[in-house]
Design an enzyme around this catalytic site. Structure first.
Site, PDB file in Angstrom:
ATOM      1  N   THR A  94      11.849   5.802  -2.790  1.00 28.41           N
ATOM      2  CA  THR A  94      12.012   5.224  -1.452  1.00 28.41           C
ATOM      3  C   THR A  94      13.105   4.177  -1.408  1.00 28.41           C
ATOM      4  O   THR A  94      13.930   4.156  -0.493  1.00 28.41           O
ATOM      5  CB  THR A  94      10.680   4.617  -0.975  1.00 28.41           C
ATOM      6  OG1 THR A  94       9.624   5.553  -1.221  1.00 28.41           O
ATOM      7  CG2 THR A  94      10.734   4.292   0.501  1.00 28.41           C
ATOM      8  N   GLY A  95      13.112   3.268  -2.369  1.00 33.58           N
ATOM      9  CA  GLY A  95      14.146   2.237  -2.407  1.00 33.58           C
ATOM     10  C   GLY A  95      14.204   1.418  -1.135  1.00 33.58           C
ATOM     11  O   GLY A  95      13.192   0.936  -0.634  1.00 33.58           O
TER      12      GLY A  95
ATOM     13  N   SER B 156       2.672   4.766   0.845  1.00 32.27           N
ATOM     14  CA  SER B 156       3.403   5.328   1.980  1.00 32.27           C
ATOM     15  C   SER B 156       3.455   6.850   1.862  1.00 32.27           C
ATOM     16  O   SER B 156       3.091   7.425   0.832  1.00 32.27           O
ATOM     17  CB  SER B 156       4.837   4.769   2.027  1.00 32.27           C
ATOM     18  OG  SER B 156       5.622   5.353   0.985  1.00 32.27           O
TER      19      SER B 156
ATOM     20  N   HIS C 216       7.338  -4.821  -3.850  1.00 32.36           N
ATOM     21  CA  HIS C 216       7.495  -3.406  -4.171  1.00 32.36           C
ATOM     22  C   HIS C 216       7.372  -3.183  -5.666  1.00 32.36           C
ATOM     23  O   HIS C 216       7.326  -4.140  -6.443  1.00 32.36           O
ATOM     24  CB  HIS C 216       8.852  -2.917  -3.653  1.00 32.36           C
ATOM     25  CG  HIS C 216       9.034  -3.156  -2.185  1.00 32.36           C
ATOM     26  ND1 HIS C 216       8.761  -2.212  -1.246  1.00 32.36           N
ATOM     27  CD2 HIS C 216       9.429  -4.273  -1.502  1.00 32.36           C
ATOM     28  CE1 HIS C 216       8.978  -2.710  -0.029  1.00 32.36           C
ATOM     29  NE2 HIS C 216       9.387  -3.961  -0.169  1.00 32.36           N
TER      30      HIS C 216
ATOM     31  N   ARG D 132       6.812  -1.371   5.012  1.00 34.73           N
ATOM     32  CA  ARG D 132       5.615  -1.059   4.238  1.00 34.73           C
ATOM     33  C   ARG D 132       5.044  -2.298   3.559  1.00 34.73           C
ATOM     34  O   ARG D 132       3.820  -2.418   3.405  1.00 34.73           O
ATOM     35  CB  ARG D 132       5.903   0.051   3.229  1.00 34.73           C
ATOM     36  CG  ARG D 132       7.017  -0.217   2.218  1.00 34.73           C
ATOM     37  CD  ARG D 132       7.392   1.078   1.522  1.00 34.73           C
ATOM     38  NE  ARG D 132       8.369   0.922   0.449  1.00 34.73           N
ATOM     39  CZ  ARG D 132       9.689   0.918   0.615  1.00 34.73           C
ATOM     40  NH1 ARG D 132      10.204   1.033   1.824  1.00 34.73           N
ATOM     41  NH2 ARG D 132      10.508   0.808  -0.420  1.00 34.73           N
TER      42      ARG D 132
ATOM     43  N   GLU E 203      12.742  -3.351  -2.349  1.00 31.63           N
ATOM     44  CA  GLU E 203      12.650  -2.489  -3.527  1.00 31.63           C
ATOM     45  C   GLU E 203      14.019  -2.291  -4.172  1.00 31.63           C
ATOM     46  O   GLU E 203      15.064  -2.542  -3.550  1.00 31.63           O
ATOM     47  CB  GLU E 203      12.046  -1.140  -3.103  1.00 31.63           C
ATOM     48  CG  GLU E 203      11.931  -0.068  -4.174  1.00 31.63           C
ATOM     49  CD  GLU E 203      11.116  -0.483  -5.395  1.00 31.63           C
ATOM     50  OE1 GLU E 203      11.553  -1.403  -6.129  1.00 31.63           O
ATOM     51  OE2 GLU E 203      10.062   0.132  -5.624  1.00 31.63           O
ATOM     52  N   ARG E 204      14.020  -1.853  -5.402  1.00 32.60           N
ATOM     53  CA  ARG E 204      15.247  -1.451  -6.090  1.00 32.60           C
ATOM     54  C   ARG E 204      15.969  -0.377  -5.278  1.00 32.60           C
ATOM     55  O   ARG E 204      15.334   0.522  -4.717  1.00 32.60           O
ATOM     56  CB  ARG E 204      14.882  -0.900  -7.466  1.00 32.60           C
ATOM     57  CG  ARG E 204      16.025  -0.260  -8.231  1.00 32.60           C
ATOM     58  CD  ARG E 204      15.475   0.422  -9.476  1.00 32.60           C
ATOM     59  NE  ARG E 204      16.533   1.104 -10.213  1.00 32.60           N
ATOM     60  CZ  ARG E 204      16.305   1.885 -11.275  1.00 32.60           C
ATOM     61  NH1 ARG E 204      15.071   2.081 -11.703  1.00 32.60           N
ATOM     62  NH2 ARG E 204      17.313   2.470 -11.886  1.00 32.60           N
TER      63      ARG E 204
ATOM     64  N   GLY F 213       0.813  -1.207   0.000  1.00 30.53           N
ATOM     65  CA  GLY F 213       0.000   0.000   0.000  1.00 30.53           C
ATOM     66  C   GLY F 213       0.853   1.265   0.000  1.00 30.53           C
ATOM     67  O   GLY F 213       2.071   1.226   0.162  1.00 30.53           O
TER      68      GLY F 213
END
Length: 257
Positions: free
Chosen positions: A23-24, A14, A184, A62, A89-90, A12
């Site tokens: 954000t990564g 953020s 992500h 998250r 995430e990346r 969801g």
């Protein structure tokens, strides 16, 4: 249509999503909208009578919180969950934490677009003494430095995710387990690239919404037999349109010829 044996969903929303910040690996919480999105995912899966035998998620809160909310809605709070840094995430390197507008100003629009959208383009790496380098986070202390990114392209992210797919997710699916993956934007994108055979050139065009599950029916060789978007927003839109159609029909019927 048979029930899905794999569902993949991006976490969801953020606060950093609201600010359009990259954000990564930064560990940012869901905002209230993100929690509502997670609850909507759980409700639509429950409404479709989906249940799972195993779930996978990242080490970032998250995604973990999204998964916990979804499982609560499904009444599957005790489901076995495998958490792995490979689904993080990346890592956006020197752009991580910047807003998109800020990154465009610092690096230029053309270079920003190349790093953001190119499959093999990697932004500048952060130095090892930078707080954004995962080696400075105690959670990753047991991982070898060679495993910790200082910047990643989409291609790098796929290469990081694939051992998780090959060693953990794929064997679970082949053993007959129904699997839920909450990850992500980029990790969902590269998983879908692998599953759907999306080309390197086309992958950047694949839009991954927060809180929009994709369900798959896979054969024993993990070939996609069918796939279906379970986007709760799409369902609301369809229900709203149907309500408007019914209202129009009733209004028309009440008119005197």
């Amino acid at each position: 249509m048979a029930k899905a044996n794999l569902v993949i969903v991006r976490h969801g929303r953020s606060e950093w999503n609201n600010d359009r910040r990259m954000t990564g690996w930064s560990d940012v919480m869901l905002n209230e909208r993100g929690r509502k999105e997670a609850r909507a995912v759980g409700r639509i899966l429950r409404g479709a009578d989906y249940s799972f035998d195993l779930a996978f998620t990242s080490w970032l809160q998250r995604a973990e919180e999204t998964l916990a909310i979804v499982l609560a809605e499904l009444g599957q709070e005790d489901l076995p969950v495998q958490r792995t840094w490979r689904l993080n995430e990346r890592h956006y390197g020197a752009m991580q934490g910047m807003s998109r507008d800020e990154a465009k100003q610092v690096f230029g629009l053309e270079q920003f677009n190349a790093w953001q959208l190119g499959y093999a383009d990697r932004p500048p790496a952060v130095p090892e003494d930078d707080s954004r380098y995962p080696g400075n986070d105690p959670r990753y202390a047991e991982l070898p430095p060679s495993a910790l990114p200082r910047a990643e392209s989409m291609q790098d992210t796929l290469q990081r995710v694939m051992p998780c797919w090959e060693k953990d997710i794929a064997p679970a699916l082949q053993s007959g387990k129904r699997v839920l993956v909450v990850a992500h934007k980029t990790t969902v994108r590269v998983l879908r690239k692998q599953l759907e055979g999306i080309s390197d050139e086309a992958i950047s065009e694949l839009f991954i919404k927060t809180g929009a599950p994709m369900a798959y029916g896979l054969d024993s060789h993990l070939n996609v037999q069918w796939q279906k978007s379970l986007d709760p927003a799409g369902r609301v839109k369809r229900l709203t349109q149907r309500a408007m159609d019914i209202l129009t029909e009733r209004t028309s019927a009440m008119k005197v010829p």
